[in-house]
Enzyme design. Sequence first.
Site, mmCIF file in Angstrom:
data_model
loop_
_atom_site.group_PDB
_atom_site.id
_atom_site.type_symbol
_atom_site.label_atom_id
_atom_site.label_comp_id
_atom_site.label_asym_id
_atom_site.label_seq_id
_atom_site.Cartn_x
_atom_site.Cartn_y
_atom_site.Cartn_z
ATOM 1 N N ASP A 30 28.299 56.634 46.490
ATOM 2 C CA ASP A 30 26.901 57.030 46.325
ATOM 3 C C ASP A 30 26.840 58.552 46.295
ATOM 4 O OD1 ASP A 30 24.182 55.138 46.753
ATOM 5 O OD2 ASP A 30 23.870 57.318 46.871
ATOM 6 N N LYS A 35 23.680 59.124 53.101
ATOM 7 C CA LYS A 35 23.853 57.668 53.116
ATOM 8 C C LYS A 35 25.319 57.320 53.363
ATOM 9 C CE LYS A 35 21.211 54.975 50.325
ATOM 10 N NZ LYS A 35 20.699 54.299 49.115
ATOM 11 N N GLU A 151 22.612 41.123 38.380
ATOM 12 C CA GLU A 151 22.571 40.607 39.756
ATOM 13 C C GLU A 151 21.244 39.885 39.995
ATOM 14 O OE1 GLU A 151 25.049 40.437 42.098
ATOM 15 O OE2 GLU A 151 23.459 39.165 42.851
ATOM 16 N N ARG A 154 18.369 38.102 46.116
ATOM 17 C CA ARG A 154 17.029 38.415 46.621
ATOM 18 C C ARG A 154 17.169 39.156 47.936
ATOM 19 N NH1 ARG A 154 15.410 32.278 46.831
ATOM 20 N NH2 ARG A 154 17.640 32.301 47.313
ATOM 21 N N GLU A 155 16.451 40.265 48.076
ATOM 22 C CA GLU A 155 16.483 40.978 49.352
ATOM 23 C C GLU A 155 16.004 40.022 50.440
ATOM 24 O OE1 GLU A 155 14.323 44.676 49.007
ATOM 25 O OE2 GLU A 155 15.433 45.192 47.207
ATOM 26 N N LYS A 204 18.703 38.650 32.374
ATOM 27 C CA LYS A 204 18.117 39.238 33.593
ATOM 28 C C LYS A 204 16.627 39.543 33.401
ATOM 29 C CE LYS A 204 17.620 41.109 37.582
ATOM 30 N NZ LYS A 204 17.647 40.353 38.824
ATOM 31 N N ASN A 208 13.535 37.456 35.431
ATOM 32 C CA ASN A 208 12.545 38.086 36.309
ATOM 33 C C ASN A 208 11.134 37.979 35.732
ATOM 34 O OD1 ASN A 208 14.372 38.689 38.233
ATOM 35 N ND2 ASN A 208 14.150 40.911 38.145
ATOM 36 N N CYS A 260 11.714 45.240 41.889
ATOM 37 C CA CYS A 260 12.202 44.593 40.658
ATOM 38 C C CYS A 260 11.094 44.061 39.747
ATOM 39 C CB CYS A 260 13.177 43.478 41.014
ATOM 40 S SG CYS A 260 14.719 44.113 41.689
ATOM 41 N N ARG A 327 9.097 49.281 48.570
ATOM 42 C CA ARG A 327 8.850 49.768 47.208
ATOM 43 C C ARG A 327 7.855 48.826 46.515
ATOM 44 N NH1 ARG A 327 15.034 50.516 45.221
ATOM 45 N NH2 ARG A 327 15.277 48.655 46.493
HETATM 46 P P1 NAD Z 1 18.690 51.389 45.308
HETATM 47 O O1 NAD Z 1 17.766 52.469 45.024
HETATM 48 O O2 NAD Z 1 18.604 50.681 46.634
HETATM 49 O O3 NAD Z 1 20.199 51.890 45.157
HETATM 50 C C1 NAD Z 1 20.658 52.678 44.109
HETATM 51 C C2 NAD Z 1 21.670 53.670 44.690
HETATM 52 O O4 NAD Z 1 22.288 54.369 43.614
HETATM 53 C C3 NAD Z 1 21.031 54.731 45.579
HETATM 54 O O5 NAD Z 1 21.676 54.702 46.863
HETATM 55 C C4 NAD Z 1 21.298 56.047 44.861
HETATM 56 O O6 NAD Z 1 21.531 57.136 45.740
HETATM 57 C C5 NAD Z 1 22.540 55.691 44.058
HETATM 58 N N1 NAD Z 1 22.783 56.566 42.894
HETATM 59 C C6 NAD Z 1 21.895 56.992 41.951
HETATM 60 N N2 NAD Z 1 22.513 57.774 41.046
HETATM 61 C C7 NAD Z 1 23.820 57.830 41.413
HETATM 62 C C8 NAD Z 1 24.967 58.484 40.879
HETATM 63 N N3 NAD Z 1 24.868 59.221 39.784
HETATM 64 N N4 NAD Z 1 26.135 58.332 41.505
HETATM 65 C C9 NAD Z 1 26.235 57.592 42.633
HETATM 66 N N5 NAD Z 1 25.187 56.936 43.180
HETATM 67 C C10 NAD Z 1 23.998 57.051 42.588
HETATM 68 O O7 NAD Z 1 18.529 50.332 44.129
HETATM 69 P P2 NAD Z 1 18.823 48.767 44.162
HETATM 70 O O8 NAD Z 1 17.648 48.042 44.712
HETATM 71 O O9 NAD Z 1 20.163 48.515 44.760
HETATM 72 O O10 NAD Z 1 18.861 48.461 42.604
HETATM 73 C C11 NAD Z 1 19.940 48.876 41.792
HETATM 74 C C12 NAD Z 1 19.834 48.153 40.457
HETATM 75 O O11 NAD Z 1 19.954 46.742 40.657
HETATM 76 C C13 NAD Z 1 18.504 48.353 39.736
HETATM 77 O O12 NAD Z 1 18.742 48.366 38.357
HETATM 78 C C14 NAD Z 1 17.720 47.101 40.123
HETATM 79 O O13 NAD Z 1 16.746 46.780 39.153
HETATM 80 C C15 NAD Z 1 18.807 46.066 40.151
HETATM 81 N N6 NAD Z 1 18.536 44.898 41.008
HETATM 82 C C16 NAD Z 1 17.948 45.080 42.220
HETATM 83 C C17 NAD Z 1 17.738 43.970 43.051
HETATM 84 C C18 NAD Z 1 17.068 44.129 44.396
HETATM 85 O O14 NAD Z 1 16.667 43.107 44.966
HETATM 86 N N7 NAD Z 1 16.963 45.320 44.933
HETATM 87 C C19 NAD Z 1 18.141 42.690 42.635
HETATM 88 C C20 NAD Z 1 18.761 42.567 41.401
HETATM 89 C C21 NAD Z 1 18.960 43.684 40.594
#
Ligand code: NAD
Length: 447
Positions: A30, A35, A151, A154-155, A204, A208, A260, A327
């Site tokens: 990250d 973090k 992916e 579900r959170e 995907k 959704n 999402c 969010r």
């Molecule tokens: P998030 O914001 O929790 O995590 C993303 C992470 O990426 C952050 O920690 C950020 O610091 C890091 N990041 C950003 N740019 C970066 C870089 N250049 N190098 C390294 N790290 C970097 O987001 P999330 O909820 O985990 O979602 C990520 C993706 O997965 C999104 O596209 C989302 O739509 C998808 N998704 C999310 C969920 C969910 O329930 N949250 C479920 C399925 C899919």
Amino acid sequence: MNISIIGSGYVGLVSGACFAELGNKVICVDNDSKKIASLKKGIMPIYEPGLKDLVKTNIKMKRLKFTTSTKEAVAASKVIFISVNTPTLGNGEVDLTDVENVARHIAVNMTGYRLIVEKSTVPVETGEKIKHAISTYVKRKVKFDIASNPEFLREGQAINDFMHPDRVVIGVESKQAKDILVSLYQPLHATLVVTDIKSAELIKHASNSFLATKISFINAIANICDIVGADVVEVTKGMGLDKRIGRAFLDAGIGYGGSCFPKDVDAFIHIAEKIGYNFELLKAVRGINRQQINLFLNKIKDTLWVIKDKTIGILGLSFKPNTDDIRNAPAIEIIKSLLAEDAKLRVFDPQAMKKTKAALSLGNCRRPISAALKFCRDAYDTSKGCDCLLIITEWDEFKELDFGKIKKLLKRPIIIDGRNIYEPLKMQKLGFTYIGTGTKGALKQDE
Ligand code: NAD
């Protein structure tokens, strides 16, 4: 297998920990150094049931480590997952800045064959763009493949969802990429859908959007129930028993939130528009969802008449139970609206208090925040002296409260339930004025 996950948020961290648990050597990357420093100390940046122990065990077994260095991760890994944020801009267009940034960093650090996998939710044809970016920036003549592996976790139940998925979608354009991903997921014994990259990307967004459609559909039915005095819970039961329809995602309420659904619906409308298709159905889904919060706010105003100086209790801040994620959480919008009308709020959530405190920007609030908004210890503390109590998130602990105690603590025994977690007749018998979402009919019948 040696794998890296770039982006260690809700998806990346859970996926990384689960892949490690399956026996792989995983590096989670990250660019947020705070973090990564916390994760190295075993402090989780998010609340997700079971995650802390899973991370701790796999760090101990030397299968999981954390770094801010994409270079280190790319050097050590054959498979690299991209799981960074893909937010939407104001017009619904997906901001792929982070994805492009990661693609460039991977390209310049590749020393041999690599499989680069999109796990972030991205618009159809992003795979082609990643491929182009990597071909442009790659320094040595090395082979690589791109794949899509969206992916669906579900959170709140992310580990279970990852380990026991309904299906795993793999979009590939080479046998080598397919063989690697099939073997990586083999320990899960899951149903695999192996397809081309564009179809995987579309699966995907289509999934959704379809789930959001079910939610808005039942919310529209709930609104009709409110008008005619029918009960949406009964309607849902009758509909859901039809196997062609199914019961899942037919819970009426204040609508979907989270990181999402709102973003992915916006994105899919925009993607469709860009390729010349007017996705009217999804526009209506979005419209109904936006309307639900206003209808809920109207119910509060109808009940209390004037909001100014009323004390209102709010149970639930996260966008859904078992997560601290706020969010696009309906609670945040409701809090802002009520504070703008000079209400006094008492709020509680089992996990999302810290994030809510940090996130609330109260520029439109005329009183000092400390006077207008009190963060409470539990549901009982929240209820003290309130003119009404709102249910915004359906945490299990709110379902089994001591209602005798709640009634005594409230100034007026009014519950406005945005998630229909209580039986209207039971609440009425306990002496509450109970206002659900589309459940007015049940109250009228008993009167
Ligand atoms: P998030 O914001 O929790 O995590 C993303 C992470 O990426 C952050 O920690 C950020 O610091 C890091 N990041 C950003 N740019 C970066 C870089 N250049 N190098 C390294 N790290 C970097 O987001 P999330 O909820 O985990 O979602 C990520 C993706 O997965 C999104 O596209 C989302 O739509 C998808 N998704 C999310 C969920 C969910 O329930 N949250 C479920 C399925 C899919």
